[in-house]
Design an enzyme around this catalytic site. Structure first.
Site: not given
Length: 262
Positions: A94, A216, A244
């Site tokens: 991320s 996602d 995610h």
């Protein structure tokens, strides 16, 4: 060894090359527990917590330093220098994907390859760029977090995780969010969701693997494809994993994709 204590650094594994794992917002190094062991036989593996997360030294948090992702990238470089990393593999989940991109530019030669899991250089739509959120949506998200950290965590974590048929995954992420220092979480969320690192992608000069999940809500397929186009020497793998956090929901798929790259 101050940096080792500050970022709760743990070195494991063996091998001539190193692989460092960086967690995303609201998480800590424990989020890599299902992926890191698969590489410990071939690499010296490095796990750490960003300042403000996990077992890091909360007293080391500096509001000015961490007002941008560059402050977190500086920490990564300090860890790398402390451990003598060279030609290492950086694995970022991320927001740490962008932290890794910045760190690679700050310390040429330290990282030979980057792996970005669910990356996004900008979450806010702008012009013909689709980030997935309007500015108003991000502002409302941050206002909700400011006013009710626990409520935000309970509501957002399962949505971010996806996989509603496996509620234990959403619960784990919820618990992780709730363990984070609320004030630091609010500041890190603002830095994460308001950053714009699109211009930095073209400066990445090492081979890069992008792992793109399906369905996602944080980093959608168009975002992953943008990152792929923007980084000159990159490749993208579309995972069957949803949500995610494939490092938790589909670790075997993540490991398999990484193996062919590293």
């Amino acid at each position: 060894m101050r940096v080792i204590e500050r970022n709760n650094v743990h070195v494991r594994g063996s091998g001539g090359r190193s692989m460092i794992f960086a967690h995303g917002f609201g998480c800590d190094q424990n989020m890599w527990r299902l992926v890191e062991p698969a590489f410990a036989g071939e690499f010296k593996t490095v796990l750490f917590d960003h300042v403000g997360a996990g077992g890091s030294d909360l007293k080391a948090y500096d509001k000015e330093k961490y007002s941008s992702l560059a402050g977190y990238a500086d920490d990564v470089v300090e860890i790398g220098r402390e451990l003598g990393l060279a030609d290492a593999v950086f694995v970022g989940h991320s927001v740490s994907s962008m932290i890794g991109a910045l760190a690679a530019q700050k310390a040429p030669g330290m990282f030979g390859k980057l792996v970005m899991v669910g990356p996004s250089p900008r979450y806010i739509d702008e012009g013909d760029y689709f980030g997935g959120f309007t500015e108003r949506q991000i502002d409302e998200l941050l206002q909700f977090l400011d006013s009710n950290h626990m409520g935000w965590s309970v509501q957002m974590a399962p949505a971010i995780m996806g996989n509603p048929d496996r509620p234990e995954l959403g619960q784990e992420l919820t618990n992780s969010f709730c363990r984070t220092d609320p004030d630091i979480a609010k500041a890190f969320a603002r830095v994460t969701f308001k950053s714009d690192n699109r211009a930095d992608l073209g400066k990445v000069d090492v081979p890069t693997l992008i792992l793109q999940c399906s369905d996602d809500i944080i980093a959608s397929k168009p975002v992953g494809e943008f990152v792929n186009r923007a980084i000159p020497n990159s490749e993208i793998v579309f995972l069957e994993a949803t949500g995610h956090c494939p490092n938790l929901s589909a670790p075997d798929e993540v490991v398999a994709a990484m193996r062919t790259f590293v």
